[in-house]
Write a protein that holds these residues in place. Structure first.
Motif, PDB file in Angstrom:
ATOM      1  N   VAL A   1      20.356  -3.108  39.043  1.00  0.00           N
ATOM      2  CA  VAL A   1      21.666  -3.550  39.507  1.00  0.00           C
ATOM      3  C   VAL A   1      22.756  -2.634  38.959  1.00  0.00           C
ATOM      4  O   VAL A   1      22.726  -2.240  37.781  1.00  0.00           O
ATOM      5  N   PHE A   2      23.709  -2.284  39.795  1.00  0.00           N
ATOM      6  CA  PHE A   2      24.800  -1.311  39.621  1.00  0.00           C
ATOM      7  C   PHE A   2      24.341   0.111  39.892  1.00  0.00           C
ATOM      8  O   PHE A   2      25.149   0.977  40.193  1.00  0.00           O
ATOM      9  N   ALA A   3      23.039   0.386  39.771  1.00  0.00           N
ATOM     10  CA  ALA A   3      22.528   1.731  40.045  1.00  0.00           C
ATOM     11  C   ALA A   3      22.175   1.828  41.526  1.00  0.00           C
ATOM     12  O   ALA A   3      22.392   0.906  42.312  1.00  0.00           O
ATOM     13  N   ALA A   4      21.651   2.975  41.918  1.00  0.00           N
ATOM     14  CA  ALA A   4      21.160   3.188  43.277  1.00  0.00           C
ATOM     15  C   ALA A   4      19.693   3.578  43.189  1.00  0.00           C
ATOM     16  O   ALA A   4      19.272   4.240  42.234  1.00  0.00           O
ATOM     17  N   ASP A   5      18.913   3.162  44.161  1.00  0.00           N
ATOM     18  CA  ASP A   5      17.491   3.499  44.196  1.00  0.00           C
ATOM     19  C   ASP A   5      17.231   4.581  45.231  1.00  0.00           C
ATOM     20  O   ASP A   5      17.785   4.550  46.342  1.00  0.00           O
ATOM     21  N   ASP A   6      16.392   5.542  44.868  1.00  0.00           N
ATOM     22  CA  ASP A   6      16.025   6.598  45.812  1.00  0.00           C
ATOM     23  C   ASP A   6      15.265   6.005  46.992  1.00  0.00           C
ATOM     24  O   ASP A   6      14.570   5.001  46.867  1.00  0.00           O
ATOM     25  N   ARG A   7      15.378   6.684  48.143  1.00  0.00           N
ATOM     26  CA  ARG A   7      14.822   6.152  49.387  1.00  0.00           C
ATOM     27  C   ARG A   7      13.556   6.896  49.796  1.00  0.00           C
ATOM     28  O   ARG A   7      13.453   8.120  49.690  1.00  0.00           O
TER      29      ARG A   7
ATOM     30  N   ASP B   1      18.704  10.145  49.452  1.00  0.00           N
ATOM     31  CA  ASP B   1      19.569   9.276  50.262  1.00  0.00           C
ATOM     32  C   ASP B   1      19.522   7.895  49.635  1.00  0.00           C
ATOM     33  O   ASP B   1      18.775   7.018  50.084  1.00  0.00           O
ATOM     34  N   PRO B   2      20.262   7.679  48.568  1.00  0.00           N
ATOM     35  CA  PRO B   2      20.075   6.470  47.757  1.00  0.00           C
ATOM     36  C   PRO B   2      20.487   5.181  48.462  1.00  0.00           C
ATOM     37  O   PRO B   2      21.299   5.178  49.395  1.00  0.00           O
ATOM     38  N   ILE B   3      19.897   4.091  47.942  1.00  0.00           N
ATOM     39  CA  ILE B   3      20.173   2.742  48.457  1.00  0.00           C
ATOM     40  C   ILE B   3      20.951   1.994  47.385  1.00  0.00           C
ATOM     41  O   ILE B   3      20.498   1.890  46.240  1.00  0.00           O
ATOM     42  N   ARG B   4      22.112   1.454  47.742  1.00  0.00           N
ATOM     43  CA  ARG B   4      22.920   0.694  46.779  1.00  0.00           C
ATOM     44  C   ARG B   4      23.539  -0.506  47.474  1.00  0.00           C
ATOM     45  O   ARG B   4      24.017  -0.405  48.611  1.00  0.00           O
ATOM     46  N   MET B   5      23.534  -1.627  46.796  1.00  0.00           N
ATOM     47  CA  MET B   5      24.099  -2.839  47.359  1.00  0.00           C
ATOM     48  C   MET B   5      25.590  -2.668  47.647  1.00  0.00           C
ATOM     49  O   MET B   5      26.252  -1.779  47.106  1.00  0.00           O
ATOM     50  N   THR B   6      26.115  -3.565  48.479  1.00  0.00           N
ATOM     51  CA  THR B   6      27.534  -3.613  48.810  1.00  0.00           C
ATOM     52  C   THR B   6      28.098  -4.957  48.353  1.00  0.00           C
ATOM     53  O   THR B   6      27.340  -5.894  48.041  1.00  0.00           O
ATOM     54  N   PRO B   7      29.433  -5.098  48.341  1.00  0.00           N
ATOM     55  CA  PRO B   7      30.005  -6.405  47.999  1.00  0.00           C
ATOM     56  C   PRO B   7      29.501  -7.527  48.903  1.00  0.00           C
ATOM     57  O   PRO B   7      29.306  -8.659  48.447  1.00  0.00           O
ATOM     58  N   ALA B   8      29.268  -7.210  50.182  1.00  0.00           N
ATOM     59  CA  ALA B   8      28.745  -8.242  51.087  1.00  0.00           C
ATOM     60  C   ALA B   8      27.353  -8.694  50.654  1.00  0.00           C
ATOM     61  O   ALA B   8      26.996  -9.866  50.810  1.00  0.00           O
ATOM     62  N   ASP B   9      26.570  -7.776  50.109  1.00  0.00           N
ATOM     63  CA  ASP B   9      25.240  -8.141  49.620  1.00  0.00           C
ATOM     64  C   ASP B   9      25.333  -9.082  48.416  1.00  0.00           C
ATOM     65  O   ASP B   9      24.490  -9.974  48.242  1.00  0.00           O
ATOM     66  N   VAL B  10      26.332  -8.867  47.565  1.00  0.00           N
ATOM     67  CA  VAL B  10      26.531  -9.750  46.413  1.00  0.00           C
ATOM     68  C   VAL B  10      26.906 -11.151  46.886  1.00  0.00           C
ATOM     69  O   VAL B  10      26.368 -12.158  46.392  1.00  0.00           O
ATOM     70  N   ALA B  11      27.828 -11.215  47.859  1.00  0.00           N
ATOM     71  CA  ALA B  11      28.229 -12.520  48.387  1.00  0.00           C
ATOM     72  C   ALA B  11      27.030 -13.241  48.992  1.00  0.00           C
ATOM     73  O   ALA B  11      26.861 -14.458  48.812  1.00  0.00           O
TER      74      ALA B  11
ATOM     75  N   ASN C   1      11.929   1.596  46.855  1.00  0.00           N
ATOM     76  CA  ASN C   1      12.548   2.688  47.605  1.00  0.00           C
ATOM     77  C   ASN C   1      12.705   2.352  49.082  1.00  0.00           C
ATOM     78  O   ASN C   1      12.781   3.248  49.921  1.00  0.00           O
ATOM     79  N   ALA C   2      12.764   1.052  49.395  1.00  0.00           N
ATOM     80  CA  ALA C   2      12.909   0.610  50.778  1.00  0.00           C
ATOM     81  C   ALA C   2      14.061  -0.372  50.888  1.00  0.00           C
ATOM     82  O   ALA C   2      14.038  -1.441  50.281  1.00  0.00           O
ATOM     83  N   GLY C   3      15.056   0.002  51.675  1.00  0.00           N
ATOM     84  CA  GLY C   3      16.144  -0.913  51.978  1.00  0.00           C
ATOM     85  C   GLY C   3      16.008  -1.500  53.364  1.00  0.00           C
ATOM     86  O   GLY C   3      16.679  -2.467  53.704  1.00  0.00           O
TER      87      GLY C   3
ATOM     88  N   ALA D   1      19.741  -5.150  49.619  1.00  0.00           N
ATOM     89  CA  ALA D   1      20.715  -4.355  50.370  1.00  0.00           C
ATOM     90  C   ALA D   1      20.197  -4.109  51.794  1.00  0.00           C
ATOM     91  O   ALA D   1      19.052  -4.436  52.125  1.00  0.00           O
ATOM     92  N   GLU D   2      21.066  -3.567  52.624  1.00  0.00           N
ATOM     93  CA  GLU D   2      20.720  -3.129  53.976  1.00  0.00           C
ATOM     94  C   GLU D   2      20.023  -4.237  54.765  1.00  0.00           C
ATOM     95  O   GLU D   2      20.647  -5.231  55.109  1.00  0.00           O
ATOM     96  N   ASP D   3      18.708  -4.144  55.002  1.00  0.00           N
ATOM     97  CA  ASP D   3      18.009  -5.201  55.742  1.00  0.00           C
ATOM     98  C   ASP D   3      17.707  -6.425  54.879  1.00  0.00           C
ATOM     99  O   ASP D   3      17.186  -7.430  55.389  1.00  0.00           O
ATOM    100  N   ARG D   4      17.974  -6.345  53.579  1.00  0.00           N
ATOM    101  CA  ARG D   4      17.760  -7.465  52.645  1.00  0.00           C
ATOM    102  C   ARG D   4      16.326  -7.999  52.761  1.00  0.00           C
ATOM    103  O   ARG D   4      16.077  -9.193  52.931  1.00  0.00           O
ATOM    104  N   ILE D   5      15.389  -7.061  52.603  1.00  0.00           N
ATOM    105  CA  ILE D   5      13.997  -7.380  52.934  1.00  0.00           C
ATOM    106  C   ILE D   5      13.323  -8.327  51.936  1.00  0.00           C
ATOM    107  O   ILE D   5      12.253  -8.864  52.235  1.00  0.00           O
TER     108      ILE D   5
END
Length: 708
Positions: free
Chosen positions: A270-276, A298-308, A480-482, A558-562
């Protein structure tokens, strides 16, 4: 352990000779002493093994006699009962047999068990038996059924819900994990006319409007039997759902040991980004599985919408995620974006919604120094061949700096918990065969008491200096999958053959349980294959009473919230199976570590014979070594030193109680009125039960437990 219904004084006096006890065994108070221990008589089959495994996990003492061994003890009156201080003693509070009678015709051993059960009102569990009049049921050929129950939804009857299976919500789904595998076999039948038989779990008899018993209580000839007519193993969901009730029935809800269902989920990075994952290169640019310079990260990082979404999801499920954070992820993002980090701002605004764990400042690898010029990486060495280790100061700084950052932004931390990046610092096979020698001193420097480890590599707790590990289950939802398509592509790469474009891991390691016969469909493979499999695996851990946490990564939210379909499957699936008084326990990391420690100490004391527990009337006495907490399950209303014992769970009360080396005296509530054993028609003369093996071609499929 378990409770035994007390027989009357007159009955004990009349039958004491039948067990070969000394004539002077009568006591001024002849209320029997019943030891809290179960006798498991095994035939080597999966059903008795499953019940023994349930007792083992719960911490309930049992003695197992394997009928297949030539050197086994003979079951006779001396093995079953004796006297202590002039008082009759039943050495076992319950008996588990592989069938209603696994012995040869005219067996003296079965006769001894029958006399014992009658004398002391000892219940008997028939772990898997043929439906027949000797067990209170009609033969299946008399309008019943013998065959597969794959995919059938059995039901807990009203009597079952009012009795030992009241913790369930009513249905007991039988697994059907593969159309090519027969996973369940059962006999469905109705009670014999006039028999005192109460079905607790039943299912529809195919082709009829009637229902047949799968689990039921048969009272006859002064005895009580729990008759189970389906085969199972320790891993199958249908057994895991019923295991608590089987133990509750045989013990009357009074036994050593306890069983609760746990689920905790750690979200790393959390707060970091994960490699894709790169679907063309079949590796992850920026990580050690890709050669240096291959591809563009091409890193994957959550957004404020993901936190909500995460906060709302928690509220909707009454569940709290544990967020393992890397403070440098936010610091570096602000440096690169003019001081802005909307993600961190939203997380910090909602900080109280989550639990937080120190995951080191930069997520650095804290073991040996890695040589990434080769794939897979190797430990860098000095010219003399010795390993180059990350230093003590570096490890200490990673822990302490992240703590300072977290405290500075107001995260509610437990300072003694730590997750290192990739569980680094501890041994990582095959490259690093020992812990970084600087890890333990650094943990001591920073006051770490609980250190996360990878359950797929080290499932047992161990000490790392002053710290104790907390093994975590990796979920097969990749870091490494968003997006779902990325997850499926990597899954196909790992688990298909080289001829199908895969890695060939399964060809090199054919025992790998997730091998695919063909690649998954990119559009549907995640929802239709991976999600059900991962849900079943995680729910299997929950139903097995395993408190170890599971871990995923922030990229999966994040992203697709898998991650959510899997988590929904576990939580919603659990809620559909269990009553409200049997909730999921959602502990934080240090609580899980303490639970595992207590269990280990308790099992050690049991194994060394240092625990004594018995019931006389409505008093249970337990003696354990000083420093070993006692675990027990008792009915509601049980008191210890005048106060309520334990905590409410599944209709009873259970918990851990320090013994301080002195006996604990538990006062049970007055026993509810119950029908005496044997109120129905006499049973036929009991002969050996027919063999009830799993039929040829049928087997029980063990849920997948991830190895990596």
């Amino acid at each position: 352990m378990k409770r035994i219904l007390c027989t009357t004084v007159a009955t004990v006096g009349a039958l004491i000779a039948a067990l070969g006890l000394p004539a002077g065994a009568a006591h001024a108070d002849s209320t029997p002493r019943v030891d809290l221990r179960v006798l498991v008589v095994s035939d080597g089959g999966p059903s008795t093994d499953a019940i023994a495994a349930e007792l083992e996990v719960a911490g309930t003492p049992y003695t197992e006699i394997d009928l297949t061994r030539a050197d086994r003890p003979v079951i006779d009156a001396e093995l079953l009962a004796d006297t202590v201080d002039g008082r009759p003693r039943a050495k076992y509070q319950a008996v588990v047999l592989p069938s209603d009678n696994p012995f040869a015709a005219g067996s003296a051993e079965m006769a001894a068990l029958v006399a014992y059960e009658r004398t002391y009102s000892i219940p008997q569990v028939d772990a898997y038996t043929y439906a027949r009049p000797e067990a209170g049921l009609e033969y299946p050929v008399e309008g019943g059924y013998a065959g597969s129950l794959d995919g059938v939804r059995a039901e807990v009857t009203d009597a079952g819900l009012a009795g030992p299976f009241g913790y369930l919500d009513g249905t007991v789904p039988f697994e059907d994990n593969s159309p090519a595998v027969g996973e369940s076999y059962a006999y469905l039948s109705t009670p014999v006319a006039g028999a005192d038989f109460t079905p607790y779990v039943d299912a529809a008899i195919p082709g009829t409007s009637r229902r047949g018993s799968l689990v039921g209580e048969y009272r006859h000839d002064g005895r009580r039997e729990l008759v189970v007519t389906f085969v199972y193993n320790r891993h199958q969901q249908q057994f895991r759902l019923l295991a608590r009730g089987i133990v509750a029935w045989m013990t009357g809800g009074v036994h050593l040991g306890a069983s609760k269902n746990y689920f905790a989920v750690h979200v790393d990075d959390v707060f970091a980004a994960d490699d894709r994952w790169n679907t063309e290169l079949n590796c992850t640019p920026g990580d050690v599985d890709c050669p240096d310079g291959a591809g563009t990260p091409d890193p994957i990082r959550m957004t404020p919408a993901d936190v909500a979404h995460a906060a709302d999801w928690q509220d909707g499920h009454g569940f709290t995620l544990d967020l393992a954070y890397n403070g440098a992820g936010s610091v570096e993002h602000r440096e690169d974006n003019g001081g802005a980090d909307p993600l961190a701002d939203r997380f910090l605004a909602d900080r109280a919604e989550f639990r937080w764990i120190n995951h080191t400042y930069t997520h650095a690898f804290l073991g040996c120094e890695q040589d990434t010029t080769v794939v897979p990486w190797r430990c860098a060495t000095e010219p003399d061949g010795t390993v180059r280790w990350v230093g003590r100061d570096t490890v200490t700084d990673e822990i302490a700096t992240n703590r300072v950052w977290g405290t500075g932004v107001g995260l509610p931390l437990e300072d003694d918990e730590l997750v290192t990046g990739e569980h680094s610092g501890t041994r990582v096979l095959p490259q690093q065969t020992v812990d970084n020698p600087h890890l333990a001193p650094a943990l001591a420097d920073t006051g770490i008491a609980w250190l996360a480890s990878d359950n797929s590599r080290e499932p047992q707790q161990r000490q790392v200096g002053r710290a104790t590990t907390v093994p975590r289950h990796p979920m097969n939802v990749f870091y490494n999958a968003g997006r779902a398509a990325e997850q499926v592509d990597e899954y196909n790469w790992i688990y298909t053959s080289r001829a199908q474009g895969g890695s060939g891991i399964c060809e090199d390691n054919p025992a790998t349980s997730t091998c695919l016969t063909e690649p998954l469909d990119a559009a549907t493979g995640y929802a239709q294959y991976i999600v059900p499999l991962e849900t079943r695996t995680a729910l299997g851990h929950v139903l097995a009473g395993d408190p170890r946490p599971h871990f995923i990564h922030q990229s999966n939210l994040a992203e697709d919230r898998i991650a959510y379909p899997v988590l929904d499957g576990v939580l919603d699936g659990y809620a559909a199976l269990f009553a409200a008084d049997t909730p999921l326990v959602n502990p934080r990391m240090k609580e899980i570590g303490a639970e595992l420690q207590r269990r280990a100490a308790w099992r050690s004391a049991l194994g060394e014979g240092r625990v004594t527990a018995y019931r006389i009337g409505e008093t249970v006495t337990v003696e354990a070594p000083d420093g070993v907490a006692v675990t027990a399950t008792m009915p509601a209303g049980t008191t210890l030193a005048g106060a309520a014992f334990g905590e409410p769970y599944a209709g009873g009360r259970s918990g851990w109680t320090p013994s301080a080396g002195a006996p604990l005296a538990l006062a049970l509530p007055s026993s509810p009125a119950s029908a005496p054993a044997g109120t129905g028609a006499p049973a036929p003369v009991t002969g050996p039960a027919p063999d009830t093996p799993v039929p040829a071609g049928a087997r029980e499929q063990v849920p997948y437990a991830p190895a990596t």
